[in-house]
Design an enzyme around this catalytic site. Structure first.
Site, PDB file in Angstrom:
ATOM      1  N   ARG A 177       0.825  -1.220   0.000  1.00 49.82           N
ATOM      2  CA  ARG A 177       0.000   0.000   0.000  1.00 49.82           C
ATOM      3  C   ARG A 177       0.862   1.275   0.000  1.00 49.82           C
ATOM      4  NH1 ARG A 177      -3.281  -3.518  -0.639  1.00 49.82           N
ATOM      5  NH2 ARG A 177      -5.466  -3.417  -0.003  1.00 49.82           N
ATOM      6  N   SER A 249     -10.568  -0.081   3.118  1.00 45.81           N
ATOM      7  CA  SER A 249      -9.791  -0.269   4.350  1.00 45.81           C
ATOM      8  C   SER A 249      -9.360   1.085   4.882  1.00 45.81           C
ATOM      9  CB  SER A 249      -8.536  -1.087   4.070  1.00 45.81           C
ATOM     10  OG  SER A 249      -8.864  -2.341   3.560  1.00 45.81           O
ATOM     11  N   GLU A 345      -4.690   4.087   6.379  1.00 44.59           N
ATOM     12  CA  GLU A 345      -4.397   3.898   4.956  1.00 44.59           C
ATOM     13  C   GLU A 345      -4.980   5.053   4.145  1.00 44.59           C
ATOM     14  OE1 GLU A 345      -5.130   1.867   1.075  1.00 44.59           O
ATOM     15  OE2 GLU A 345      -6.218   0.739   2.604  1.00 44.59           O
TER      16      GLU A 345
HETATM   17  N1  EPU Z   1     -11.021 -10.421   9.877  1.00 41.96           N
HETATM   18  C1  EPU Z   1     -11.545 -10.246  11.150  1.00 41.96           C
HETATM   19  N2  EPU Z   1     -12.619  -9.434  11.295  1.00 41.96           N
HETATM   20  C2  EPU Z   1     -13.207  -8.811  10.247  1.00 41.96           C
HETATM   21  C3  EPU Z   1     -12.712  -9.005   8.953  1.00 41.96           C
HETATM   22  C4  EPU Z   1     -11.596  -9.797   8.786  1.00 41.96           C
HETATM   23  O1  EPU Z   1     -11.044 -10.795  12.129  1.00 41.96           O
HETATM   24  O2  EPU Z   1     -14.183  -8.060  10.489  1.00 41.96           O
HETATM   25  C5  EPU Z   1      -9.825 -11.277   9.737  1.00 41.96           C
HETATM   26  C6  EPU Z   1     -10.162 -12.653   9.242  1.00 41.96           C
HETATM   27  O3  EPU Z   1      -9.336 -13.566   9.899  1.00 41.96           O
HETATM   28  C7  EPU Z   1      -9.794 -12.616   7.770  1.00 41.96           C
HETATM   29  C8  EPU Z   1      -8.634 -11.660   7.772  1.00 41.96           C
HETATM   30  O4  EPU Z   1      -8.966 -10.699   8.773  1.00 41.96           O
HETATM   31  O5  EPU Z   1      -9.414 -13.869   7.306  1.00 41.96           O
HETATM   32  C9  EPU Z   1      -8.417 -10.978   6.446  1.00 41.96           C
HETATM   33  O6  EPU Z   1      -9.604 -10.338   6.030  1.00 41.96           O
HETATM   34  P1  EPU Z   1      -9.812  -9.914   4.490  1.00 41.96           P
HETATM   35  O7  EPU Z   1      -9.561 -11.079   3.618  1.00 41.96           O
HETATM   36  O8  EPU Z   1     -11.116  -9.235   4.390  1.00 41.96           O
HETATM   37  O9  EPU Z   1      -8.603  -8.945   4.213  1.00 41.96           O
HETATM   38  P2  EPU Z   1      -7.959  -7.697   4.999  1.00 41.96           P
HETATM   39  O10 EPU Z   1      -6.556  -8.037   5.310  1.00 41.96           O
HETATM   40  O11 EPU Z   1      -8.818  -7.250   6.115  1.00 41.96           O
HETATM   41  C10 EPU Z   1      -7.008  -6.699   2.796  1.00 41.96           C
HETATM   42  C11 EPU Z   1      -7.020  -5.378   2.102  1.00 41.96           C
HETATM   43  C12 EPU Z   1      -8.338  -5.157   1.366  1.00 41.96           C
HETATM   44  C13 EPU Z   1      -8.536  -6.292   0.382  1.00 41.96           C
HETATM   45  C14 EPU Z   1      -8.526  -7.607   1.153  1.00 41.96           C
HETATM   46  C15 EPU Z   1      -8.628  -8.808   0.252  1.00 41.96           C
HETATM   47  C16 EPU Z   1      -5.538  -3.947   3.400  1.00 41.96           C
HETATM   48  C17 EPU Z   1      -5.422  -2.756   4.306  1.00 41.96           C
HETATM   49  N3  EPU Z   1      -6.770  -4.290   3.037  1.00 41.96           N
HETATM   50  O12 EPU Z   1      -7.977  -6.608   3.842  1.00 41.96           O
HETATM   51  O13 EPU Z   1      -8.222  -3.956   0.621  1.00 41.96           O
HETATM   52  O14 EPU Z   1      -9.752  -6.161  -0.332  1.00 41.96           O
HETATM   53  O15 EPU Z   1      -7.272  -7.724   1.880  1.00 41.96           O
HETATM   54  O16 EPU Z   1      -7.442  -8.959  -0.430  1.00 41.96           O
HETATM   55  O17 EPU Z   1      -4.531  -4.522   3.028  1.00 41.96           O
HETATM   56  C18 EPU Z   1      -8.681  -1.634   0.577  1.00 41.96           C
HETATM   57  O18 EPU Z   1      -7.467  -1.461   0.518  1.00 41.96           O
HETATM   58  O19 EPU Z   1      -9.489  -0.667   0.599  1.00 41.96           O
HETATM   59  C19 EPU Z   1      -9.198  -2.987   0.705  1.00 41.96           C
HETATM   60  C20 EPU Z   1     -10.480  -3.242   0.879  1.00 41.96           C
END
Ligand code: EPU
Length: 349
Positions: A177, A249, A345
């Protein structure tokens, strides 16, 4: 041509607006105003705006589609929204193509356009809000892929050298990012076009989370199927900014030392993590926020999204300060409980 006619054309090309509402130009739907606003559609128009003496000493903000920005106040300066359009193949060799895309093209429309034409490589980045010109700034990423993997070069107006420059991958210093445009070159360039290296041969990336299982469930086989699966996953988890103002995010996923990670794991054996280089682990900020009791929590018109705690939502009528203060409270609690400092972010103005 008479001088007054030239002035008329000049004025039409530039169209500078004053005290311009940015409400429809930021995905939080915040009613901030720009002292001046212009949307130059080509390089000549951009140069003309920048050459106007009024704007030489004003703060400048380059705005993409406004999907990663939080306006706390009005912007007392010039907001420029590059309006360059167009999608053009500039190089082809074997199965590979390099395609140059205008900064103001909508990101997901571009991904759809490419996938429909069998120019593959962008499928995992489907449905990410924003414009093509903003994508390299934060090296957008999702579902196991980052923009930098298909980025070739970009063209940008260099405000320091006052000329158009072409910046290749190695110059952009991409990271999680992040890029040079968020770091040491912040405020120096106005991106006008971005070029991508894509391939006519599919290379499906299915490793992230439940992508593989959803792909199987949908009996998927093609890149277009993958795009549909990614759109399905995103839509089920993330709020539609058209309905609920948000900027995706709100925080980055923090990198923590392995020793801290081990301590957290003693108390929470199920803590999720992403492998990372060196002596650090990346923990999902969403998990830290959820465990701190903030998932689905709401104060007034601001809240975290019930199915993805990393997204802060303007449920209607909130102002930028309320959203910012809400994020501060989350940061304080995560810091207090886990000793981890979250980093925003979104770009806070
Ligand atoms: N999780 C929780 N609670 C929640 C949601 C998620 O505990 O409410 C945990 C779960 O264990 C889940 C893990 O977090 O498996 C990862 O969640 P997710 O796959 O939704 O991904 P993220 O790491 O929260 C990142 C990006 C997103 C992107 C997703 C999918 C960042 C800051 N965010 O989120 O990007 O869509 O991966 O690849 O890296 C964005 O940048 O605006 C964005 C949405």
């Amino acid at each position: 041509m008479a001088e007054d006619q030239i002035i008329a054309i000049f004025t039409i090309m530039i169209q500078i607006h004053h005290k311009y509402s940015l409400k429809d130009l930021n995905s939080f739907g915040l009613d901030a105003r720009a002292a001046s606003f212009a949307r130059p559609g080509n390089l000549e128009a951009l140069r003309e705006v920048l050459a106007l003496p009024d704007y030489h000493h004003m703060p400048l903000l380059v705005l993409g589609a406004g999907s990663n920005i939080l306006f706390r106040d009005d912007f007392e300066g010039l907001v420029l929204q590059p309006g360059m359009k167009g999608i053009e193949i500039v190089e082809e060799s074997g199965n590979e193509l390099v395609i140059k895309v205008g900064a103001s093209e909508n990101w997901d429309s571009w991904v759809a356009h490419a996938t429909e034409r069998a120019w593959y490589g962008l499928e995992n980045l489907s449905l990410i809000p924003g414009s093509v010109g903003s994508a390299p700034v934060q090296n957008i990423g999702a579902y196991g892929m980052e923009l930098q993997e298909c980025f070739e070069w970009l063209d940008a107006w260099d405000l320091q050298e006052k000329k158009l420059v072409r910046l290749k991958h190695e110059t952009c210093d991409f990271g999680y990012r992040s890029s040079i445009f968020k770091g040491k070159a912040r405020g120096r360039y106005i991106i006008t076009h971005v070029a991508f290296r894509l391939n006519r041969v599919p290379d499906l990336k299915l490793d992230y989370g439940n992508v593989q299982s959803e792909f199987k469930k949908a009996k998927g086989s093609t890149p277009m199927d993958l795009r549909k699966v990614v759109i399905g996953i995103r839509s089920s988890k993330l709020p539609d900014p058209e309905l609920h103002g948000n900027a995706g995010s709100f925080f980055k996923n923090p990198l923590v030392d392995r020793t801290i990670f081990s301590c957290i794991r003693v108390e929470y054996p199920d803590v999720p993590y992403y492998p990372s280089d060196g002596n650090q682990m990346k923990i999902p900020a969403a998990w830290l926020i959820e465990k701190s009791g903030w998932k689905g929590k709401r104060i007034g018109n601001v809240g975290t999204w019930p199915s993805q705690a990393l997204v802060i939502v303007n449920y209607g009528g909130a102002n930028g300060h309320e959203i910012y203060d809400f994020s501060e409270k989350i940061m304080e609690d995560v810091e207090g409980i886990f000793g981890i400092t979250l980093e925003r972010e979104v770009n806070v103005i």
